[in-house]
Design a protein around this motif. Structure first.
Motif, PDB file in Angstrom:
ATOM      1  N   LYS A 186      -7.128   2.066   6.858  1.00  0.00           N
ATOM      2  CA  LYS A 186      -6.398   2.132   5.606  1.00  0.00           C
ATOM      3  C   LYS A 186      -5.036   1.511   5.787  1.00  0.00           C
ATOM      4  CE  LYS A 186      -8.574   6.211   3.756  1.00  0.00           C
ATOM      5  NZ  LYS A 186      -8.363   7.572   3.219  1.00  0.00           N
ATOM      6  N   GLU A 187      -4.611   0.801   4.756  1.00  0.00           N
ATOM      7  CA  GLU A 187      -3.276   0.214   4.758  1.00  0.00           C
ATOM      8  C   GLU A 187      -2.268   1.328   4.482  1.00  0.00           C
ATOM      9  OE1 GLU A 187      -2.312  -2.959   5.329  1.00  0.00           O
ATOM     10  OE2 GLU A 187      -4.382  -3.436   5.819  1.00  0.00           O
ATOM     11  N   PRO A 188      -1.248   1.405   5.256  1.00  0.00           N
ATOM     12  CA  PRO A 188      -0.249   2.444   4.986  1.00  0.00           C
ATOM     13  C   PRO A 188       0.515   2.142   3.722  1.00  0.00           C
ATOM     14  CG  PRO A 188       0.441   1.067   6.820  1.00  0.00           C
ATOM     15  CD  PRO A 188      -0.945   0.615   6.420  1.00  0.00           C
ATOM     16  N   ASP A 189       0.746   3.174   2.943  1.00  0.00           N
ATOM     17  CA  ASP A 189       1.534   3.024   1.721  1.00  0.00           C
ATOM     18  C   ASP A 189       3.003   2.979   2.090  1.00  0.00           C
ATOM     19  OD1 ASP A 189      -0.700   3.061   0.118  1.00  0.00           O
ATOM     20  OD2 ASP A 189      -0.636   5.242  -0.187  1.00  0.00           O
ATOM     21  N   LYS A 202     -12.784  -0.084   7.702  1.00  0.00           N
ATOM     22  CA  LYS A 202     -11.504  -0.775   7.794  1.00  0.00           C
ATOM     23  C   LYS A 202     -10.398   0.273   7.808  1.00  0.00           C
ATOM     24  CE  LYS A 202     -12.855  -5.019   5.518  1.00  0.00           C
ATOM     25  NZ  LYS A 202     -12.590  -5.917   4.388  1.00  0.00           N
TER      26      LYS A 202
END
Length: 130
Positions: free
Chosen positions: A124-127, A122
């Motif tokens: 990665k969700e950006p911070d 998946k």
């Protein structure tokens, strides 16, 4: 005085009464001035053309130097690889050796397994910091 001279030049009777040398001198003066202006313009054009030619020659010389340097770099790089002396068969053998060293294989099963591992990942969700 310029007007009277023009009238004298335009009037055939007045032109005949004037001394011949003065008539020729008055008629040539504007022509000489125009000729001098044309010569000056031509000299300026020649000077400009010479400058353009010198600039183009300098750029051509620089480009030739760059080509020689690039050819030297290419020759050095290919000599390090030894590619210029290898036959197509030798190149293929060397490619296969490098692929084995890197643990590459031609198995479709291994390719499929690697693809499934990559596909399952998946992103990665950006911070986002606020």
């Amino acid at each position: 005085m310029a007007r009277s001279s023009k009238k004298k030049l335009d009037d055939p009777d007045a032109a005949q009464s004037m001394p011949k040398g003065k008539l020729v001198a008055e008629k040539l003066t504007p022509d000489i001035q125009r000729a001098k202006a044309v010569v000056a313009d031509a000299q300026a054009a020649v000077a400009s053309a010479k400058l353009v030619t010198r600039t183009a020659q300098n750029r051509a010389d620089k480009a030739a130097e760059d080509v020689v340097k690039a050819q030297a770099k290419l020759a050095k790089a290919t000599s390090k690889l030894g590619a210029e002396k290898m036959t197509p068969e030798e190149q293929m053998r060397r490619f296969e050796e490098l692929a084995r060293e890197l643990e590459c294989d031609e198995s479709e099963e291994n390719f499929g397994a690697a693809l499934r591992v990559i596909a399952k990942q998946k992103p990665k969700e950006p911070d986002i910091k606020r």
